[in-house]
Write a protein that holds these residues in place. Structure first.
Motif, short mmCIF file in Angstrom:
data_model
loop_
_atom_site.label_atom_id
_atom_site.label_comp_id
_atom_site.label_asym_id
_atom_site.label_seq_id
_atom_site.Cartn_x
_atom_site.Cartn_y
_atom_site.Cartn_z
N VAL A 12 6.79 -9.11 15.75
CA VAL A 12 5.45 -8.98 15.18
C VAL A 12 4.58 -8.07 16.06
O VAL A 12 3.85 -7.22 15.55
CB VAL A 12 4.80 -10.37 15.02
CG1 VAL A 12 3.34 -10.25 14.65
CG2 VAL A 12 5.53 -11.18 13.97
N ALA A 13 4.69 -8.22 17.36
CA ALA A 13 3.86 -7.42 18.27
C ALA A 13 4.14 -5.93 18.12
O ALA A 13 3.23 -5.11 18.30
CB ALA A 13 4.11 -7.86 19.71
N ALA A 55 1.87 -18.59 17.71
CA ALA A 55 3.07 -18.54 18.54
C ALA A 55 4.33 -18.68 17.68
O ALA A 55 5.33 -17.99 17.92
CB ALA A 55 3.03 -19.66 19.58
N TRP A 56 4.29 -19.54 16.68
CA TRP A 56 5.43 -19.75 15.78
C TRP A 56 5.85 -18.43 15.13
O TRP A 56 7.02 -18.08 15.10
CB TRP A 56 5.03 -20.80 14.75
CG TRP A 56 6.01 -21.13 13.68
CD1 TRP A 56 5.82 -20.98 12.34
CD2 TRP A 56 7.31 -21.71 13.82
NE1 TRP A 56 6.93 -21.42 11.65
CE2 TRP A 56 7.86 -21.88 12.53
CE3 TRP A 56 8.07 -22.11 14.92
CZ2 TRP A 56 9.11 -22.42 12.31
CZ3 TRP A 56 9.32 -22.65 14.70
CH2 TRP A 56 9.84 -22.80 13.41
N ALA A 57 4.89 -17.68 14.64
CA ALA A 57 5.20 -16.39 14.00
C ALA A 57 5.63 -15.35 15.03
O ALA A 57 6.62 -14.64 14.83
CB ALA A 57 3.99 -15.88 13.22
N GLU A 58 4.91 -15.26 16.12
CA GLU A 58 5.20 -14.23 17.11
C GLU A 58 6.48 -14.48 17.88
O GLU A 58 7.01 -13.57 18.51
CB GLU A 58 4.01 -14.06 18.05
CG GLU A 58 2.81 -13.44 17.34
CD GLU A 58 1.60 -13.22 18.22
OE1 GLU A 58 1.63 -13.62 19.41
OE2 GLU A 58 0.62 -12.64 17.71
N CYS A 59 6.99 -15.69 17.82
CA CYS A 59 8.28 -16.01 18.46
C CYS A 59 9.42 -16.03 17.44
O CYS A 59 10.50 -16.56 17.71
CB CYS A 59 8.18 -17.35 19.19
SG CYS A 59 7.13 -17.28 20.65
N PRO A 95 9.39 -18.50 5.81
CA PRO A 95 8.85 -17.32 6.50
C PRO A 95 7.66 -16.67 5.80
O PRO A 95 6.71 -16.25 6.45
CB PRO A 95 10.04 -16.37 6.59
CG PRO A 95 11.23 -17.26 6.54
CD PRO A 95 10.84 -18.39 5.64
N ARG A 96 7.68 -16.58 4.49
CA ARG A 96 6.55 -15.95 3.78
C ARG A 96 5.28 -16.76 3.95
O ARG A 96 4.21 -16.20 4.18
CB ARG A 96 6.88 -15.77 2.30
CG ARG A 96 7.92 -14.72 2.05
CD ARG A 96 8.24 -14.63 0.57
NE ARG A 96 9.40 -13.80 0.36
CZ ARG A 96 9.39 -12.70 -0.34
NH1 ARG A 96 8.30 -12.29 -0.94
NH2 ARG A 96 10.48 -11.98 -0.47
N LEU A 101 0.07 -17.68 6.79
CA LEU A 101 -0.76 -18.51 7.67
C LEU A 101 -1.05 -17.78 8.98
O LEU A 101 -2.16 -17.88 9.52
CB LEU A 101 -0.07 -19.85 7.94
CG LEU A 101 0.00 -20.79 6.74
CD1 LEU A 101 0.89 -21.99 7.06
CD2 LEU A 101 -1.38 -21.25 6.32
N TYR A 102 -0.08 -17.06 9.49
CA TYR A 102 -0.28 -16.27 10.71
C TYR A 102 -1.39 -15.24 10.51
O TYR A 102 -2.30 -15.12 11.33
CB TYR A 102 1.04 -15.59 11.09
CG TYR A 102 0.92 -14.54 12.17
CD1 TYR A 102 0.59 -14.89 13.47
CD2 TYR A 102 1.17 -13.21 11.90
CE1 TYR A 102 0.49 -13.94 14.47
CE2 TYR A 102 1.08 -12.24 12.89
CZ TYR A 102 0.74 -12.61 14.18
OH TYR A 102 0.64 -11.67 15.16
#
Length: 110
Positions: A12-13, A55-59, A95-96, A101-102
């Motif tokens: 994501v980053a 964190a959940w999304a970025e990890c 994931p979607r 939410l992210y």
């Protein structure tokens, strides 16, 4: 895939998502965040829940990596994710849904 056809997975980053969210009109960001985060946003522990979702999304939706990043036990992370699912009535393991939410969390933080 158009950016780098030989790669299938991007962090994501690497995609500079926060910068893209910041470019959206403030009222639209607020409306999106409100719609997706109802049930969570009003809670006293919202900052912790938001940090967990980010964190959940970025990890990469990985339990061990997310727990490590948050410096919590894996069971604590599971408890938080279950709490988020219960309060938001959304499946954070999809994931979607998790990405939506992210994005809403990023919009809320701006």
């Amino acid at each position: 895939m158009r950016l780098e056809p030989e790669r299938r997975v991007f962090a994501v980053a690497e995609l500079r998502v926060p910068q893209l969210v910041a470019m959206a009109v403030r009222q639209e960001r607020a409306r999106c965040a409100e719609a997706l985060l109802s049930g969570l946003h009003e809670r006293e522990d919202w900052p912790v829940l938001r940090e967990t979702l980010v964190a959940w999304a970025e990890c990469g939706f990985q339990l061990v990596g997310t727990a490590r990043r948050l410096a919590v036990h894996r069971n604590t992370l599971l408890y938080r994710l279950a709490k988020i699912e219960e309060l938001s009535t959304r499946d954070v393991r999809d994931p979607r849904t998790a990405m939506a939410l992210y994005l809403a969390c990023l919009a809320d933080a701006l």
